[in-house]
Write a protein that holds these residues in place. Structure first.
Motif, short mmCIF file in Angstrom:
data_model
loop_
_atom_site.label_atom_id
_atom_site.label_comp_id
_atom_site.label_asym_id
_atom_site.label_seq_id
_atom_site.Cartn_x
_atom_site.Cartn_y
_atom_site.Cartn_z
N LEU A 134 -0.37 -1.60 9.12
CA LEU A 134 0.17 -0.83 9.98
C LEU A 134 0.22 0.32 8.62
N LEU A 135 1.49 -0.17 8.37
CA LEU A 135 1.45 0.71 7.12
C LEU A 135 0.60 1.07 5.77
N GLY A 136 -1.07 0.69 5.64
CA GLY A 136 -2.47 0.86 4.98
C GLY A 136 -2.64 1.65 5.90
N GLY A 137 -3.33 1.27 7.08
CA GLY A 137 -3.89 2.25 7.79
C GLY A 137 -3.36 3.60 7.67
N LEU A 138 -2.06 3.51 7.39
CA LEU A 138 -1.26 5.13 8.00
C LEU A 138 -2.08 5.69 6.66
N VAL A 139 -1.99 5.41 5.19
CA VAL A 139 -1.72 5.95 4.35
C VAL A 139 -3.47 6.10 4.44
N GLU A 140 -4.29 5.51 4.61
CA GLU A 140 -5.70 5.93 4.63
C GLU A 140 -5.47 6.53 5.50
N SER A 141 -5.59 7.21 6.84
CA SER A 141 -5.51 8.52 7.83
C SER A 141 -4.75 9.68 7.61
N VAL A 142 -4.34 9.45 5.69
CA VAL A 142 -3.27 10.46 6.13
C VAL A 142 -4.22 10.66 4.58
N THR A 193 -10.36 2.35 -7.79
CA THR A 193 -11.33 3.43 -8.67
C THR A 193 -13.02 3.24 -9.22
N GLN A 194 -12.82 2.07 -8.79
CA GLN A 194 -14.90 1.75 -8.31
C GLN A 194 -15.31 2.03 -7.05
N GLY A 195 -14.07 2.05 -6.12
CA GLY A 195 -15.07 2.66 -5.29
C GLY A 195 -15.38 1.37 -4.02
N GLN A 196 -14.94 0.79 -4.95
CA GLN A 196 -15.44 -0.57 -4.28
C GLN A 196 -14.34 -1.23 -2.49
N VAL A 197 -12.74 -0.99 -2.59
CA VAL A 197 -12.10 -0.97 -1.22
C VAL A 197 -11.04 0.60 -1.53
N SER A 198 -10.58 0.48 -0.64
CA SER A 198 -9.90 2.03 0.07
C SER A 198 -8.44 1.79 -0.35
N LEU A 199 -8.23 3.08 -0.80
CA LEU A 199 -6.28 2.70 -1.15
C LEU A 199 -5.57 2.27 0.53
N GLY A 200 -5.95 2.41 1.69
CA GLY A 200 -4.89 0.75 2.19
C GLY A 200 -4.96 -0.16 2.33
N ALA A 201 -6.26 -0.26 1.62
CA ALA A 201 -6.51 -1.37 1.37
C ALA A 201 -5.79 -2.27 0.85
N THR A 247 -2.96 -1.13 -0.38
CA THR A 247 -1.06 -0.86 -0.25
C THR A 247 -1.20 -1.61 0.47
N ALA A 248 -1.87 -2.02 1.06
CA ALA A 248 -1.19 -3.46 2.47
C ALA A 248 -2.04 -4.27 1.84
N ALA A 249 -2.39 -5.24 1.29
CA ALA A 249 -2.54 -5.91 -0.19
C ALA A 249 -1.15 -6.04 -0.88
N THR A 250 -0.48 -4.62 -1.84
CA THR A 250 0.36 -4.76 -2.72
C THR A 250 1.86 -5.14 -1.36
N LEU A 251 1.89 -4.75 -0.52
CA LEU A 251 3.01 -4.82 0.20
C LEU A 251 2.95 -6.15 0.57
#
Length: 582
Positions: free
Chosen positions: A48-56, A276-284, A286-290
């Protein structure tokens, strides 16, 4: 020589744990299901937090943020409720398992051969019944449920992390080598280290118990400093054992901390690179790190509680080891054809290669009274214990009605022959409960008859609550003579045909001893009695006297015959009679 009771191997411990688990399948699977549900509820937050970061990042509304916060609150409450019930059910299961384990341990302990208990000493058994049971109780009540929660959470968290993207597995795998290496190094050494640590506690208890029980002898012989040095040596060995297990922990846990940090740092670096290579989103990212960050806590608990589980496993191995003591009885199924006790060419040794009985032959007639006398260390008590079926002979045979005493089940044996020693224990409980131990279900009339037979009814009925008076530790104190009368009343209820009296009245005041023996005369009428005596007045009244010297029966005959023969017994009689008349 004091020996330690055996310790169960790893395979036996695992088999026993599996047996306990199979006894409670519904509670076990119910607790696991609740733990899984709680873990799943907890996994919603990173996604949910990963999705929130991506939506922001892409632009969102206040309502969307509020919705996410509301969902987080719902999952948090659900996780809390599920965790509460999961832990409750786990602890209930743990209490039941612990109760069953204690019952099994008590059953195994009570089934130990008396000779094994004496050889092992009180220290080892005392440590197992106290420290090991307490340690196992902590492991079953707290460590095992928490470890189960941690394992379930770690597995599901890792699965959730992988669902974010295959790339998350790479940083996680970087932490595996130091984790595996550290665990293998630690587990290879931990069990033996903790077993050695527990063994040193047993030795400390054994030395302290021996010193306390023999305090008068220690003081009389000036052995105080020697006993203190022995205790210091035991404590030093315990210190070395504890220092070794502490060394294991100081190496192991820092290594684990490094293994925890590597995946988190690697996830940030590798995820950032992919972003940075555009292969994953910032939300992904964030979620992975969490998720990887969430892995640290359950993995840390798995490793930390593993230390407690090692202690618990060591304690369980020591408790189960009691059941591995070989039985000294080989029940043949044959029934005795009479009550005649016979020893034929009996040899016995406590230490291999050093016999203390050397080819003893003795036939005891039904209803006969035999007194065994002789110098201290001659083997009287050892022979008495063999005649009571406590120990099997090394060679030769000891039989009742033609059947070996150690071929009879204990319950059957005690209907034929019983041993009465100097030590008469009064258990915590009422006088009635102390007596009916010998024959459960005995009526109050039977209990009173038994007390009357040993001349104890008057003082028991004079107690504040009569038969219901609490005695033993914490209850009403009884004198040594009264404790002996309670023990003898138990014998009356048990009603064995043959009694082996191992100096049973030697610790009582001589006047009380004479009184007890006179009151026993009517009780022992018609029974076979083998009395090991210090005081020769009991030998004077016996049908025959057996003089034991250097592990052999040197003389056998009536009092008058042996006095007239002028041998060892005559010398003992003259010496005792001369002292008693002065």
């Amino acid at each position: 020589m004091t020996t330690h009771l055996p310790v169960a191997d790893t395979r036996t411990v695992r088999k026993y744990v599996g047996t306990l688990a199979r006894r409670h399948p519904r509670m076990l699977y119910g607790a696991l299901a609740l733990h899984v549900a709680a873990a799943v509820a907890g996994l919603a937050a990173p996604r949910l937090l990963g999705g929130l970061v991506e939506s922001v990042e892409q632009g969102t509304t206040t309502d969307h943020v509020d919705t996410i916060i509301g969902l987080l609150a719902v999952f948090l409450v659900a996780q809390t409720v599920l965790t509460r019930f999961a832990r409750y059910l786990s602890q209930v299961l743990g209490e039941q398992v612990l109760a069953e384990l204690r019952e099994d341990f008590v059953d195994n302990t009570l089934a130990l051969p008396v000779g094994v208990v004496e050889d092992a000493g009180s220290g080892d058994l005392l440590t197992r019944t106290s420290r090991d049971v307490d340690q196992l109780g902590w492991s079953v009540r707290m460590a095992l449920p928490e470890w189960t929660i941690a394992v379930v959470t770690a597995v599901l968290t890792f699965v959730a992390a992988i669902t974010v993207g295959w790339w998350v597995a790479l940083p996680c795998l970087l932490g595996v080598p130091p984790l595996v290496i550290g665990l293998r190094w630690y587990l290879k050494r931990a069990k033996d280290g903790y077993l050695r640590e527990s063994a040193t506690y047993s030795q400390i208890n054994a030395t302290l118990t021996e010193t306390v029980e023999g305090a008068r002898t220690v003081e009389a012989l000036g052995l105080g400093e020697r006993r203190v040095r022995a205790s210091d040596d035991d404590i030093h060995k315990s210190y070395l054992a504890e220092r070794y297990t502490l060394y294991l922990r100081t190496v192991f846990f820092p290594n684990m901390e490094i293994a925890y940090l590597i995946p988190t740092v690697a996830t940030l670096l590798f995820g950032g690179y992919l972003y940075t290579q555009g292969q994953v989103s910032l939300g992904a990212v964030t979620a992975a790190t969490l998720y990887v960050q969430m892995l640290i806590d359950p993995v840390d608990r798995i490793v930390s509680i593993l230390d407690e589980l090692q202690l618990g496993a060591a304690s369980l191995a020591r408790l189960l080891g009691v059941a591995q003591v070989p039985d000294d009885r080989e029940v043949s199924g044959r029934e005795p054809t009479g009550e005649q006790i016979a020893a034929d060419d009996v040899r016995f040794s406590y230490v291999e290669g050093r016999d203390v009985l050397h080819g003893v032959d003795l036939d005891v007639g039904v209803g006969e009274r035999i007194a065994m006398v002789g110098p201290s260390g001659a083997g009287k008590s050892t022979l008495g214990r063999l005649l009571a079926g406590i120990h099997p002979p090394r060679t030769g045979s000891v039989t009742v009605g033609g059947v070996g005493l150690t071929e009879l089940p204990l319950d059957d044996l005690r209907g034929h022959v019983a041993l009465v020693t100097q030590e008469h224990h009064v258990f915590v409980g009422s006088v009635r409960e102390n007596l009916v131990l010998a024959r459960p279900g005995s009526s109050d009339d039977q209990v009173r008859e038994a007390l009357d037979a040993v001349d104890a009814l008057d003082w028991v009925e004079a107690l504040p609550e009569g038969l219901d008076t609490e005695v033993g530790s914490g209850g009403r104190a009884v004198t040594a003579a009264q404790a002996q009368q309670i023990a003898l009343a138990r014998l009356v209820l048990a009603d064995p045909h043959t009694l082996v009296l191992d100096e049973a009245t030697s610790l009582i005041d001589p006047r009380a001893a004479r009184h007890l023996e006179r009151s026993l005369a009517a009780v022992l009428e018609g029974r076979t009695v083998i009395a090991i005596a210090h005081r020769l007045f009991s030998a004077h009244d016996a049908d025959r006297v057996a003089v034991v010297e250097d592990g052999r029966i040197a003389e056998l005959g009536s009092h008058d015959e042996l006095v007239e023969a002028g041998g060892s017994y005559a010398a003992l009689w003259d010496s005792w009679h001369g002292r008693s008349s002065t």
